[in-house]
Design an enzyme around this catalytic site. Sequence first.
Site, PDB file in Angstrom:
ATOM      1  N   LYS A  13       4.151   0.221  10.266  1.00  0.00           N
ATOM      2  CA  LYS A  13       4.192   1.426   9.431  1.00  0.00           C
ATOM      3  C   LYS A  13       3.639   2.635  10.181  1.00  0.00           C
ATOM      4  O   LYS A  13       4.100   3.748  10.011  1.00  0.00           O
ATOM      5  CB  LYS A  13       3.356   1.205   8.172  1.00  0.00           C
ATOM      6  CG  LYS A  13       4.176   0.813   6.971  1.00  0.00           C
ATOM      7  CD  LYS A  13       3.361   1.049   5.711  1.00  0.00           C
ATOM      8  CE  LYS A  13       4.020   0.416   4.514  1.00  0.00           C
ATOM      9  NZ  LYS A  13       3.114   0.364   3.360  1.00  0.00           N
ATOM     10  N   GLU A  50       0.872  -1.170   0.000  1.00  0.00           N
ATOM     11  CA  GLU A  50       0.000   0.000   0.000  1.00  0.00           C
ATOM     12  C   GLU A  50       0.916   1.228   0.000  1.00  0.00           C
ATOM     13  O   GLU A  50       1.818   1.326   0.824  1.00  0.00           O
ATOM     14  CB  GLU A  50      -0.882   0.004   1.258  1.00  0.00           C
ATOM     15  CG  GLU A  50      -1.912   1.114   1.196  1.00  0.00           C
ATOM     16  CD  GLU A  50      -2.776   1.220   2.453  1.00  0.00           C
ATOM     17  OE1 GLU A  50      -2.625   0.385   3.363  1.00  0.00           O
ATOM     18  OE2 GLU A  50      -3.583   2.155   2.510  1.00  0.00           O
ATOM     19  N   ARG A  53       5.671 -13.531   9.487  1.00  0.00           N
ATOM     20  CA  ARG A  53       6.250 -12.226   9.196  1.00  0.00           C
ATOM     21  C   ARG A  53       7.586 -12.080   9.901  1.00  0.00           C
ATOM     22  O   ARG A  53       7.903 -12.814  10.837  1.00  0.00           O
ATOM     23  CB  ARG A  53       5.308 -11.091   9.555  1.00  0.00           C
ATOM     24  CG  ARG A  53       4.735 -11.147  10.943  1.00  0.00           C
ATOM     25  CD  ARG A  53       3.970  -9.896  11.225  1.00  0.00           C
ATOM     26  NE  ARG A  53       4.842  -8.921  11.842  1.00  0.00           N
ATOM     27  CZ  ARG A  53       4.600  -7.636  11.846  1.00  0.00           C
ATOM     28  NH1 ARG A  53       3.545  -7.160  11.231  1.00  0.00           N
ATOM     29  NH2 ARG A  53       5.406  -6.817  12.471  1.00  0.00           N
TER      30      ARG A  53
HETATM   31  C1  LIG Z   1       5.912 -10.276  15.630  1.00  0.00           C
HETATM   32  O1  LIG Z   1       5.061  -9.217  15.280  1.00  0.00           O
HETATM   33  C2  LIG Z   1       3.683  -9.503  15.364  1.00  0.00           C
HETATM   34  C3  LIG Z   1       2.912  -8.313  14.880  1.00  0.00           C
HETATM   35  O2  LIG Z   1       3.376  -7.128  15.453  1.00  0.00           O
HETATM   36  C4  LIG Z   1       3.331  -9.830  16.795  1.00  0.00           C
HETATM   37  O3  LIG Z   1       1.977 -10.188  16.871  1.00  0.00           O
HETATM   38  C5  LIG Z   1       4.196 -10.976  17.255  1.00  0.00           C
HETATM   39  O4  LIG Z   1       3.953 -11.211  18.612  1.00  0.00           O
HETATM   40  C6  LIG Z   1       5.653 -10.665  17.068  1.00  0.00           C
HETATM   41  N1  LIG Z   1       6.445 -11.797  17.445  1.00  0.00           N
HETATM   42  C7  LIG Z   1       7.456 -11.687  18.286  1.00  0.00           C
HETATM   43  C8  LIG Z   1       8.160 -12.950  18.597  1.00  0.00           C
HETATM   44  O5  LIG Z   1       7.804 -10.614  18.759  1.00  0.00           O
END
Ligand SMILES: *[C@@H]1O[C@H](CO)[C@@H](O)[C@H](O)[C@H]1NC(C)=O
Length: 653
Positions: free
Chosen positions: A366, A136, A356
């Site tokens: 973002k 986006e 991710r």
């Molecule tokens: C990674 O980022 C996501 C989204 O912000 C979050 O939900 C998740 O807990 C994070 N994982 C770690 C291991 O920090």
Amino acid sequence: WSLILHFLLPVGGLCGQVRKRHPWGDAKATKEEIEKKLAEILGPKTEADNVKPVKKKKEKPAKVEEKKVAVATAAPPSEEELNPYTIFPQPAENNKVHTEIFFSDGNIWRAHNTKEILEKHLKATGGKVMTRFPPEPNGYLHIGHAKAMFIDFGLAKERNGHCYLRFDDTNPEAEKKEYIDHIQEIVKWMGWEPYKVTYTSDYFQALYEHAVELIRKGLAYVDHQTAEQIKEYREKKMNSPWRDRPIEESLQLFEDMRRGLIAEGAATLRMKQDMQNDNKNMSDLIAYRIKFTPHPHAGDKWCIYPSYDYAHCMVDSLENITHSLCTLEFDIRRPSYYWLLVALGLYQPHVWEYSRLNISHTMMSKRKLNRLVTEKWVDGWDDPRLLTLAGLRRRGVSANAINSFIRGIGITRSDNSLIRVDRLEYHIREELNKTASRTMVVLHPLKVVITNLEDGKVIDLDGKKWPDAPADEASSYYKVPFSKIIYIEKTDFRVKDSKDYYGLAPGKSALLRYAFPIKCTEVIYGDNPDDIVEIRAEYDPSKTSKPKGVLHWVAQPAPGVDPLKVEIRLFEKLFLSENPAELEDWLGDLNPHSKEVVKDAYAVPSLATAVLGDKFQFERLGYFAVDTDSTPEKLVFNRTVTLRDSYGKAGPK
Ligand SMILES: *[C@@H]1O[C@H](CO)[C@@H](O)[C@H](O)[C@H]1NC(C)=O
Ligand SMILES: *[C@@H]1O[C@H](CO)[C@@H](O)[C@H](O)[C@H]1NC(C)=O
Ligand SMILES: *[C@@H]1O[C@H](CO)[C@@H](O)[C@H](O)[C@H]1NC(C)=O
Ligand SMILES: *[C@@H]1O[C@H](CO)[C@@H](O)[C@H](O)[C@H]1NC(C)=O
Ligand SMILES: *[C@@H]1O[C@H](CO)[C@@H](O)[C@H](O)[C@H]1NC(C)=O
């Protein structure tokens, strides 16, 4: 039946084979489908089939794993694999709207295309893999997008397919031309070549026509609930009072919405999905909103704009995307993705989610990046301390190093751990070690007078540009003058010596890199005892002494002439904690020392010819890149990354 399964056609082995060819496939679904097909061929299971065969286990079912689908290292695809549909062509009767099948049995819905749709689709794509990278345009891209690009563009490239760069521009309020230009540029810089550059807004007309069709089919309605009411009704699994209004009425109201006759917020178009579903991403998602905002790409033609949920799947389908790849947070939206395509009888891409990328000591949201930039906590989107791609580039990191970092962490559905930023730095160093030539710079100079060297004498020495430079190549060396007055780092001198310290101290020797050992004979103090203004030393021209410590240094190039002055910017981690994203007061976690500017560092004379784009290893200090702020009078260098984190802790080794 089971005999056949276990001995003639081991189902596990069969699954394993299918999985090998279709790493994107859902493991459970594959097994179920194979069993179903076998049941069709062999007839239903009987009681006898459930009796375990007594013979000793011959072949263990192959372990079907969802893990580690490494795009970059997978074997070249077979002909069959290039066509992702050979396994599950579905009979036409499946192409009906069945809201109840979504998630109701714990399964995730997946692509079911009719033979007819599939044939048309294959004709259009020639059986090629088609992917899309759909940012986006509401901010700069960060290293998480580098992962998405690696997967989207990388898969297409590896399979000889195509990848669209698609600007997902459904929200005219947040999107800017600046971001569109930046994204195009950075995608290219990362080494990817889009098949075509498209915009979701290119499809506004088609999306609109499909919305009308959806209303006609009784599968969408114009709603007047407020955002709060919608939320409340979703929680209570209650239908909106407008859900069952006549189709004609919705058609008319939607037309009024399009023509700008209804106020912003007074009406939305909602998909008639499944209000009873536990997955709130199936409870009549909004398809269209009214916004009296001109669009940066589509102009002022529209005052109704499609939602992400409505537009994304449809444009994937219209562009004949074969593999729609996204991060795991989106798996909850998979049912609605397919619901809409099924409702309209459109071609269904194969959706696959991956975990991710989260990196320590930084911020990837973002929205938060936007705050850091707009509230000026950092110097813009390309601040070298941010893990935006523009920031990394300005810091002197190459696309190559970023891609090898991404390749190194791999692509999985499960591992959602926090990746330490050091891991990225490792890849940056790996590359710069091979590409950056060595030179010497002293950040905080301490004057050293060599008492046993004649005034006015300059000895020219060779510094090695490359650690393993061939001895006979002049271009592998740079000139290092040695004279009566030289400068070392202040931190490389201590009044109090100790056993594990290898720098200079009263009565102690250290080796000047590429030059001679020197021994400290005298310390000259300023007005107070902490203020050391000068060191006197003797050098050992025969190099018979072998001190352990090796120092970097810079000498006066000629008597009475100061060394070349350069400006240096040093960067540290932007946040103090590993995972600032989970802190309430994440702004309070900003590292106050994340940027240090050294105005007058001393450099060897050869550095004067450095130009923008040049990268160096300043011995013992790290890797540095020439900065755009450089002028003919003064060069500016930014530190890309330190050497391993040894320097400054235990003194030189
Ligand atoms: C990674 O980022 C996501 C989204 O912000 C979050 O939900 C998740 O807990 C994070 N994982 C770690 C291991 O920090
Ligand atoms: C997608 O495929 C359809 C046939 O299913 C074809 O009519 C259409 O032109 C294709 N679209 C694109 C953008 O290639
Ligand atoms: C859809 O799921 C996302 C992620 O869990 C959530 O943030 C969002 O509120 C959901 N949408 C609706 C309409 O509930
Ligand atoms: C160098 O650092 C300055 C100050 O933070 C920054 O504005 C500039 O963009 C950086 N340049 C490079 C090439 O990293
Ligand atoms: C850099 O490369 C050289 C070989 O060219 C190697 O000996 C050295 O250990 C490397 N240094 C780092 C910091 O990786």
